[in-house]
Design a protein around this motif. Structure first.
Motif, PDB file in Angstrom:
ATOM      1  N   TYR A 261     -10.351  12.796   0.124  1.00 52.63           N
ATOM      2  CA  TYR A 261     -10.864  12.293   1.397  1.00 52.63           C
ATOM      3  C   TYR A 261     -10.780  13.464   2.382  1.00 52.63           C
ATOM      4  CZ  TYR A 261     -11.025  10.135   5.980  1.00 52.63           C
ATOM      5  OH  TYR A 261     -11.348   9.851   7.285  1.00 52.63           O
TER       6      TYR A 261
ATOM      7  N   GLU B  19       0.841  -1.199   0.000  1.00 51.73           N
ATOM      8  CA  GLU B  19       0.000   0.000   0.000  1.00 51.73           C
ATOM      9  C   GLU B  19       0.879   1.252   0.000  1.00 51.73           C
ATOM     10  OE1 GLU B  19      -3.561   2.102   2.652  1.00 51.73           O
ATOM     11  OE2 GLU B  19      -2.686   0.193   3.267  1.00 51.73           O
TER      12      GLU B  19
ATOM     13  N   SER C  50      -6.818  14.400   2.086  1.00 50.20           N
ATOM     14  CA  SER C  50      -5.831  13.754   1.231  1.00 50.20           C
ATOM     15  C   SER C  50      -6.476  13.425  -0.107  1.00 50.20           C
ATOM     16  CB  SER C  50      -5.300  12.477   1.889  1.00 50.20           C
ATOM     17  OG  SER C  50      -6.354  11.553   2.102  1.00 50.20           O
ATOM     18  N   TYR C  51      -5.636  13.110  -1.076  1.00 48.00           N
ATOM     19  CA  TYR C  51      -6.115  12.759  -2.413  1.00 48.00           C
ATOM     20  C   TYR C  51      -5.817  11.279  -2.635  1.00 48.00           C
ATOM     21  CZ  TYR C  51      -6.987  13.221  -7.438  1.00 48.00           C
ATOM     22  OH  TYR C  51      -7.495  13.104  -8.712  1.00 48.00           O
ATOM     23  N   GLU C  52      -6.884  10.472  -2.614  1.00 46.07           N
ATOM     24  CA  GLU C  52      -6.733   9.021  -2.705  1.00 46.07           C
ATOM     25  C   GLU C  52      -7.655   8.458  -3.779  1.00 46.07           C
ATOM     26  OE1 GLU C  52      -7.040   7.099   1.133  1.00 46.07           O
ATOM     27  OE2 GLU C  52      -6.639   8.987   2.175  1.00 46.07           O
ATOM     28  N   GLN C  53      -7.070   7.637  -4.646  1.00 41.79           N
ATOM     29  CA  GLN C  53      -7.842   6.967  -5.697  1.00 41.79           C
ATOM     30  C   GLN C  53      -8.667   7.979  -6.506  1.00 41.79           C
ATOM     31  OE1 GLN C  53     -10.029   3.950  -3.564  1.00 41.79           O
ATOM     32  NE2 GLN C  53      -8.221   2.648  -3.320  1.00 41.79           N
TER      33      GLN C  53
ATOM     34  N   VAL D  60       0.068   8.005   1.136  1.00 45.27           N
ATOM     35  CA  VAL D  60      -0.846   9.051   0.647  1.00 45.27           C
ATOM     36  C   VAL D  60      -0.435  10.378   1.285  1.00 45.27           C
ATOM     37  CG1 VAL D  60      -3.224   9.873   0.602  1.00 45.27           C
ATOM     38  CG2 VAL D  60      -2.743   7.425   0.329  1.00 45.27           C
TER      39      VAL D  60
END
Length: 212
Positions: free
Chosen positions: A205, A152, A198-201, A155
């Motif tokens: 978020y 993983e 945060s910037y996820e996928q 992030v």
């Protein structure tokens, strides 16, 4: 004989007094102490040693500096909690030592961190090849945090406690204008209301502050 009894009594009192101070300062692992924490603990130890070295000294002269150090520590902790900028000044920021299997030499020199230290800490985390590392961060505590490519991924937070992390935005190929536009789509016009983002996928978020 009197001096020995005084030293014994002071040792017992100082033990419980210092233990109480450390408990009130909060739970931190020894390896996670900031430079400021370390300075406070060293000064407390020095004051305690002075009180034990000289049984004829005024014991209050040892207690008062410890209380003052405790108040300073609590004050710094409070402002660190309230201000990310203040926290960065007092405790420092993590440094990117490796990115996509490449060692960042400039940052290594800046932190006076050599290859032997890096390779040792990688071995301690059972990492044999630097090419398997996606990101490696040198934390303010001196610990190395490593993210492997097949695991993983890290992030980057782009807002922390209401403060936009410009360097993190650059690392994900975005800018502040893009961020504000994305927040506006979610009816958020004040970044100060955001506790964490945060910037996820390919999506933001967001966690808002519970009290503002």
């Amino acid at each position: 004989m009197h001096d020995i009894l005084v030293i014994i009594l002071r040792t017992i009192v100082l033990y419980w007094f210092i233990l109480g101070i450390l408990r009130l300062m909060g739970k931190r692992e020894v390896g996670e102490l900031s430079i400021f924490d370390l300075v406070v603990f060293l000064l407390i130890a020095e004051v305690a040693a002075f009180a034990l070295d000289d049984p004829n000294s005024n014991f209050i002269h040892a207690i008062v500096p410890m209380v003052i150090l405790f108040i300073i520590q609590i004050g710094v902790s409070y402002f660190s909690l309230k201000s990310k900028k203040f926290r960065d000044v007092m405790e420092g920021k993590p440094s990117i030592i490796m990115r996509d299997g490449i060692i960042v030499e400039k940052e290594m020199r800046k932190q006076r961190y050599n290859l032997d230290d890096l390779l040792q800490q990688l071995r301690e985390q059972q990492i044999g090849s630097i090419q398997s590392v996606s990101y490696a961060f040198l934390e303010p505590s001196g610990n190395l945090s490593v993210f492997k490519k097949e695991e993983e991924q890290y992030v980057f937070p782009i807002i922390i406690d209401g403060d936009i992390q410009q360097d993190h935005l650059e690392r994900i190929g975005k800018n502040e204008k893009w961020l504000l536009e994305e927040l506006e789509k979610k009816s958020i016009t004040d970044v100060k209301k955001i506790f964490y983002c945060s910037y996820e996928q390919d999506a933001l978020y967001i966690q808002l502050k519970t009290s503002f």
